[in-house]
Design a protein around this motif. Structure first.
Motif, PDB file in Angstrom:
ATOM      1  N   ALA A  60      29.395 -23.779  29.784  1.00 34.30           N
ATOM      2  CA  ALA A  60      28.538 -24.930  30.093  1.00 34.30           C
ATOM      3  C   ALA A  60      27.513 -25.178  28.989  1.00 34.30           C
ATOM      4  O   ALA A  60      26.375 -25.520  29.247  1.00 34.30           O
ATOM      5  CB  ALA A  60      27.859 -24.748  31.447  1.00 34.30           C
ATOM      6  N   VAL A  61      27.946 -25.013  27.743  1.00 31.39           N
ATOM      7  CA  VAL A  61      27.099 -25.313  26.594  1.00 31.39           C
ATOM      8  C   VAL A  61      27.569 -26.634  26.003  1.00 31.39           C
ATOM      9  O   VAL A  61      28.760 -26.812  25.738  1.00 31.39           O
ATOM     10  CB  VAL A  61      27.190 -24.186  25.534  1.00 31.39           C
ATOM     11  N   VAL A  62      26.647 -27.550  25.812  1.00 31.55           N
ATOM     12  CA  VAL A  62      26.967 -28.851  25.221  1.00 31.55           C
ATOM     13  C   VAL A  62      26.845 -28.711  23.706  1.00 31.55           C
ATOM     14  O   VAL A  62      25.745 -28.454  23.196  1.00 31.55           O
ATOM     15  CB  VAL A  62      26.022 -29.950  25.751  1.00 31.55           C
ATOM     16  N   PRO A  63      27.966 -28.825  22.974  1.00 33.74           N
ATOM     17  CA  PRO A  63      27.936 -28.598  21.522  1.00 33.74           C
ATOM     18  C   PRO A  63      26.886 -29.415  20.773  1.00 33.74           C
ATOM     19  O   PRO A  63      26.165 -28.879  19.932  1.00 33.74           O
ATOM     20  CB  PRO A  63      29.352 -28.954  21.070  1.00 33.74           C
ATOM     21  N   GLU A  64      26.761 -30.701  21.064  1.00 36.71           N
ATOM     22  CA  GLU A  64      25.791 -31.530  20.342  1.00 36.71           C
ATOM     23  C   GLU A  64      24.363 -31.091  20.644  1.00 36.71           C
ATOM     24  O   GLU A  64      23.497 -31.136  19.773  1.00 36.71           O
ATOM     25  CB  GLU A  64      25.996 -33.013  20.651  1.00 36.71           C
ATOM     26  N   ALA A  65      24.099 -30.666  21.864  1.00 30.67           N
ATOM     27  CA  ALA A  65      22.760 -30.166  22.205  1.00 30.67           C
ATOM     28  C   ALA A  65      22.478 -28.877  21.439  1.00 30.67           C
ATOM     29  O   ALA A  65      21.366 -28.667  20.941  1.00 30.67           O
ATOM     30  CB  ALA A  65      22.645 -29.935  23.709  1.00 30.67           C
ATOM     31  N   MET A  66      23.489 -28.029  21.309  1.00 28.34           N
ATOM     32  CA  MET A  66      23.301 -26.776  20.580  1.00 28.34           C
ATOM     33  C   MET A  66      23.069 -27.043  19.092  1.00 28.34           C
ATOM     34  O   MET A  66      22.255 -26.378  18.464  1.00 28.34           O
ATOM     35  CB  MET A  66      24.490 -25.849  20.784  1.00 28.34           C
ATOM     36  N   ARG A  67      23.752 -28.029  18.529  1.00 27.67           N
ATOM     37  CA  ARG A  67      23.538 -28.387  17.119  1.00 27.67           C
ATOM     38  C   ARG A  67      22.097 -28.858  16.894  1.00 27.67           C
ATOM     39  O   ARG A  67      21.445 -28.467  15.941  1.00 27.67           O
ATOM     40  CB  ARG A  67      24.505 -29.482  16.687  1.00 27.67           C
ATOM     41  N   PHE A  68      21.612 -29.713  17.786  1.00 23.08           N
ATOM     42  CA  PHE A  68      20.242 -30.191  17.679  1.00 23.08           C
ATOM     43  C   PHE A  68      19.261 -29.032  17.792  1.00 23.08           C
ATOM     44  O   PHE A  68      18.331 -28.905  16.990  1.00 23.08           O
ATOM     45  CB  PHE A  68      19.952 -31.237  18.765  1.00 23.08           C
ATOM     46  N   CYS A  69      19.471 -28.183  18.774  1.00 17.98           N
ATOM     47  CA  CYS A  69      18.581 -27.031  18.981  1.00 17.98           C
ATOM     48  C   CYS A  69      18.615 -26.080  17.790  1.00 17.98           C
ATOM     49  O   CYS A  69      17.597 -25.492  17.435  1.00 17.98           O
ATOM     50  CB  CYS A  69      18.970 -26.292  20.259  1.00 17.98           C
ATOM     51  N   PHE A  70      19.777 -25.940  17.165  1.00 18.21           N
ATOM     52  CA  PHE A  70      19.911 -25.060  16.004  1.00 18.21           C
ATOM     53  C   PHE A  70      19.007 -25.547  14.879  1.00 18.21           C
ATOM     54  O   PHE A  70      18.293 -24.758  14.261  1.00 18.21           O
ATOM     55  CB  PHE A  70      21.365 -25.010  15.543  1.00 18.21           C
ATOM     56  N   GLU A  71      19.019 -26.840  14.607  1.00 20.22           N
ATOM     57  CA  GLU A  71      18.165 -27.393  13.551  1.00 20.22           C
ATOM     58  C   GLU A  71      16.692 -27.139  13.850  1.00 20.22           C
ATOM     59  O   GLU A  71      15.934 -26.746  12.968  1.00 20.22           O
ATOM     60  CB  GLU A  71      18.413 -28.892  13.397  1.00 20.22           C
ATOM     61  N   VAL A  72      16.294 -27.356  15.085  1.00 19.46           N
ATOM     62  CA  VAL A  72      14.897 -27.168  15.475  1.00 19.46           C
ATOM     63  C   VAL A  72      14.508 -25.691  15.406  1.00 19.46           C
ATOM     64  O   VAL A  72      13.474 -25.336  14.841  1.00 19.46           O
ATOM     65  CB  VAL A  72      14.647 -27.729  16.892  1.00 19.46           C
ATOM     66  N   ALA A  73      15.334 -24.817  15.958  1.00 14.61           N
ATOM     67  CA  ALA A  73      15.022 -23.387  16.006  1.00 14.61           C
ATOM     68  C   ALA A  73      15.040 -22.738  14.627  1.00 14.61           C
ATOM     69  O   ALA A  73      14.353 -21.749  14.388  1.00 14.61           O
ATOM     70  CB  ALA A  73      15.996 -22.666  16.937  1.00 14.61           C
ATOM     71  N   ALA A  74      15.816 -23.307  13.704  1.00 17.65           N
ATOM     72  CA  ALA A  74      15.939 -22.720  12.360  1.00 17.65           C
ATOM     73  C   ALA A  74      14.793 -23.117  11.429  1.00 17.65           C
ATOM     74  O   ALA A  74      14.640 -22.509  10.366  1.00 17.65           O
ATOM     75  CB  ALA A  74      17.272 -23.123  11.740  1.00 17.65           C
ATOM     76  N   GLU A  75      13.983 -24.102  11.824  1.00 18.13           N
ATOM     77  CA  GLU A  75      12.884 -24.535  10.961  1.00 18.13           C
ATOM     78  C   GLU A  75      11.970 -23.364  10.614  1.00 18.13           C
ATOM     79  O   GLU A  75      11.647 -22.537  11.461  1.00 18.13           O
ATOM     80  CB  GLU A  75      12.074 -25.639  11.646  1.00 18.13           C
ATOM     81  N   ASP A  76      11.593 -23.302   9.340  1.00 18.72           N
ATOM     82  CA  ASP A  76      10.696 -22.273   8.812  1.00 18.72           C
ATOM     83  C   ASP A  76      11.263 -20.855   8.921  1.00 18.72           C
ATOM     84  O   ASP A  76      10.511 -19.884   9.046  1.00 18.72           O
ATOM     85  CB  ASP A  76       9.319 -22.347   9.486  1.00 18.72           C
ATOM     86  N   THR A  77      12.595 -20.733   8.935  1.00 15.50           N
ATOM     87  CA  THR A  77      13.247 -19.424   8.913  1.00 15.50           C
ATOM     88  C   THR A  77      14.219 -19.400   7.740  1.00 15.50           C
ATOM     89  O   THR A  77      14.445 -20.421   7.098  1.00 15.50           O
ATOM     90  CB  THR A  77      14.047 -19.144  10.208  1.00 15.50           C
ATOM     91  N   VAL A  78      14.821 -18.243   7.477  1.00 16.03           N
ATOM     92  CA  VAL A  78      15.823 -18.151   6.407  1.00 16.03           C
ATOM     93  C   VAL A  78      17.091 -18.930   6.744  1.00 16.03           C
ATOM     94  O   VAL A  78      17.945 -19.139   5.885  1.00 16.03           O
ATOM     95  CB  VAL A  78      16.175 -16.678   6.073  1.00 16.03           C
ATOM     96  N   ALA A  79      17.206 -19.401   7.981  1.00  9.31           N
ATOM     97  CA  ALA A  79      18.368 -20.178   8.405  1.00  9.31           C
ATOM     98  C   ALA A  79      18.117 -21.685   8.346  1.00  9.31           C
ATOM     99  O   ALA A  79      19.003 -22.469   8.692  1.00  9.31           O
ATOM    100  CB  ALA A  79      18.781 -19.777   9.813  1.00  9.31           C
ATOM    101  N   GLU A  80      16.950 -22.094   7.894  1.00 11.61           N
ATOM    102  CA  GLU A  80      16.655 -23.533   7.826  1.00 11.61           C
ATOM    103  C   GLU A  80      17.660 -24.214   6.897  1.00 11.61           C
ATOM    104  O   GLU A  80      17.907 -23.758   5.786  1.00 11.61           O
ATOM    105  CB  GLU A  80      15.236 -23.776   7.317  1.00 11.61           C
TER     106      GLU A  80
END
Length: 124
Positions: free
Chosen positions: A35-55
């Protein structure tokens, strides 16, 4: 939206494993029954990665189809959703795949990234 909590956990694990190296791509296997929505996870990934080595890293999602086997008639079939019902009418099924949610791989630089303030920090 549980995708943010899931994605934050992925970012935390990726950053810990990267040990300061720049992360260029992360491949995550996501089961169709999670029950994971791929597009929601992509958006969240960008937000969560800000200011990290994964940005700026690419998130590659590999969807694992839901597959089950009926214990009553022995048929193996795909599951498009969490309704666990065989075409024979039995709900006695064994889920074979589709519940996966794991980091499959990540692409990182060979050397460690410099701290953000490295250029402004005087040498000791």
């Amino acid at each position: 939206m549980h995708e943010m909590a899931i994605t934050q956990s992925v970012i935390d694990a990726v950053c810990e494993y990267a040990e300061g190296r720049r992360v260029y791509a992360v491949t995550v296997e996501v089961g169709a029954l999670c029950a994971v929505v791929p597009e929601a996870m992509r958006f969240c990934f960008e937000v969560a990665a800000e200011d990290t080595v994964a940005e700026g890293a690419d998130l590659i999602l590999v969807e694992i189809p839901g597959v089950a086997a009926c214990r009553t008639c022995g048929a193996e079939f795909r599951l498009a959703d969490p309704i666990l019902l065989c075409s024979c009418g039995s709900a006695d099924v064994d889920i074979r795949s589709g519940r996966e949610l794991r980091i499959r791989s990540m692409e990182v630089s060979e050397s460690c990234a410099q701290p953000v303030d490295a250029a402004t920090t005087p040498p000791r």
